[in-house]
Scaffold this active site. Sequence first.
Site, mmCIF file in Angstrom:
data_model
loop_
_atom_site.group_PDB
_atom_site.id
_atom_site.type_symbol
_atom_site.label_atom_id
_atom_site.label_comp_id
_atom_site.label_asym_id
_atom_site.label_seq_id
_atom_site.Cartn_x
_atom_site.Cartn_y
_atom_site.Cartn_z
ATOM 1 N NE ARG A 130 -3.991 -2.169 1.748
ATOM 2 C CZ ARG A 130 -3.791 -3.355 2.346
ATOM 3 N NH1 ARG A 130 -2.821 -3.507 3.212
ATOM 4 N NH2 ARG A 130 -4.582 -4.357 2.076
ATOM 5 C CE LYS A 152 0.229 13.848 -14.886
ATOM 6 N NZ LYS A 152 -0.058 14.331 -16.265
ATOM 7 C CD GLU A 194 9.101 16.780 -22.671
ATOM 8 O OE1 GLU A 194 8.385 17.728 -22.294
ATOM 9 O OE2 GLU A 194 8.637 15.703 -23.100
ATOM 10 C CE LYS A 240 6.216 17.462 -13.916
ATOM 11 N NZ LYS A 240 6.398 16.282 -14.757
ATOM 12 C CD GLU A 250 -2.588 17.042 -16.749
ATOM 13 O OE1 GLU A 250 -1.512 16.517 -16.397
ATOM 14 O OE2 GLU A 250 -3.052 16.967 -17.894
ATOM 15 N NE ARG A 254 1.470 17.227 -13.314
ATOM 16 C CZ ARG A 254 1.921 16.316 -12.449
ATOM 17 N NH1 ARG A 254 1.393 16.256 -11.238
ATOM 18 N NH2 ARG A 254 2.877 15.469 -12.776
ATOM 19 C CG ASN A 258 -0.297 17.750 -21.205
ATOM 20 O OD1 ASN A 258 0.654 17.080 -20.808
ATOM 21 N ND2 ASN A 258 -1.495 17.685 -20.650
ATOM 22 C CG HIS A 261 3.272 16.612 -24.586
ATOM 23 N ND1 HIS A 261 4.093 17.724 -24.507
ATOM 24 C CD2 HIS A 261 3.953 15.601 -23.993
ATOM 25 C CE1 HIS A 261 5.207 17.384 -23.884
ATOM 26 N NE2 HIS A 261 5.149 16.105 -23.555
ATOM 27 C CG HIS A 265 0.986 12.138 -26.744
ATOM 28 N ND1 HIS A 265 0.276 12.647 -25.681
ATOM 29 C CD2 HIS A 265 2.213 11.807 -26.264
ATOM 30 C CE1 HIS A 265 1.043 12.613 -24.601
ATOM 31 N NE2 HIS A 265 2.225 12.114 -24.924
ATOM 32 C CG HIS A 279 8.002 11.821 -25.378
ATOM 33 N ND1 HIS A 279 6.630 11.810 -25.563
ATOM 34 C CD2 HIS A 279 8.250 12.799 -24.480
ATOM 35 C CE1 HIS A 279 6.075 12.736 -24.800
ATOM 36 N NE2 HIS A 279 7.037 13.346 -24.127
#
Length: 380
Positions: A130, A152, A194, A240, A250, A254, A258, A261, A265, A279
């Site tokens: 946990r 994340k 980035e 960040k 988000e 946040r 992106n 992105h 993507h 990426h």
Amino acid sequence: MTAVQRASEPVIVNVGLGERAYDIVIGRGGLASLGSRIAALKKGASAAIVSDETVAARHLGAAEAALRAASIRTTAIVVPPGEATKSWSRLEEVCDRLLGARIERNDVVVALGGGVMGDLAGFAAAILRRGLDVVQVPTSLLAQVDSSVGGKTGINSPHGKNLVGAFHQPAMVIADTALLDTLPKREFRAGYAEVAKYGLLGDAAFFAWLEQNWQDVFAGGQGAGSSAREHAIAVCCRGKAGIVSRDERETGERALLNLGHTFGHALEAGCGFSDRLLHGEAVALGMALAFGFSARKKLIAPAEAERARAHLAGVGLPTHIKDIAGGAPGVDELMDLIAQDKKVKRGKLTFILVRGIGQAFVANDVDASEVRSFLAEQYR
Ligand SMILES: NC(=O)c1ccc[n+]([C@@H]2O[C@H](COP(=O)([O-])OP(=O)(O)OC[C@H]3O[C@@H](n4cnc5c(N)ncnc54)[C@H](O)[C@@H]3O)[C@@H](O)[C@H]2O)c1
Ligand SMILES: [Zn+2]
């Protein structure tokens, strides 16, 4: 004569999240302090390092030595490199091996590697017993400025990337900039997209600094301009950290991270997530498209959009659809992928657009037909 490489004074950026707050330690040689910092954080803890084969061959020995020097019992779990490792089967393997190594609630998982290791080991730590503490030791530029910070974690599903995961903030991040010396140039450059993103989305002065100093950021090392890399990484982490502390889950701001992105993507997926387009390369192209699209919508002057594109192209990143090796996915395919990535509501899409360099905003009423016309123009 070989000079002894000494750790420079690290820069420490705090991510202000109340009882889940943590430090990002940025500097050359920081890995040597891994053991003493873990010991100070959690007295008596054991550690399990999770790494990929490529990173382990270069840096696992130093990480283990740093832990041993602080009398920390350690185990190493090494898995193959690459995006395919962010899978259910590897997650199961890592979890079982962590349990087999008797990693308990008071112990720590150390994620040593790029974003793939950070996401996989971070997720394993999130769900085992946990929740175990994870210390992120990012070894790629992308991981040092982006994936290791913010909590994340997750793996991919046959249904798509990062669809299984959890928010699990690290207990600490150690970004040793010397580890980037072994990173292939193409990976470094992709991660730089980035870095530029932080300037383009919210910090015009940083973008101007990058235009002047990017060569020193790439060079790193001990000579003149040697602190440029550390400075750039610290600015990104501060950016960040600020965004994450204001919007951890988000629900708003946040999403600005992106930038580039949505287009990115779709392009990445259209190239099958292969090494035709990494990426960061997809993000560079995606940002150039987001600036171009913003100019088409008269939100930003064309010259300003061109300035953003020219810097990305100047460091060697792709900025035109035609730059994709082996040919780009077609407009129909891209539009399908964009629609899958972002829910289309009554023909409207959500995009991160710009009013200037350093002035990104969330636009949630973008016409899908306008995006299609814009993309079609890019193939001419
Ligand atoms: N959690 C987040 O917030 C977040 C954010 C952005 C990206 N990501 C994820 O991060 C991943 C991409 O990260 P990445 O670009 O670091 O990929 P990666 O972890 O696959 O690393 C890229 C390659 O570089 C190698 N490598 C890493 N460090 C090295 C070093 N110091 N020396 C030599 N080789 C080294 C790796 O073995 C790998 O082959 C994606 O899975 C993406 O979804 C997560
Ligand atoms: Zn990204």
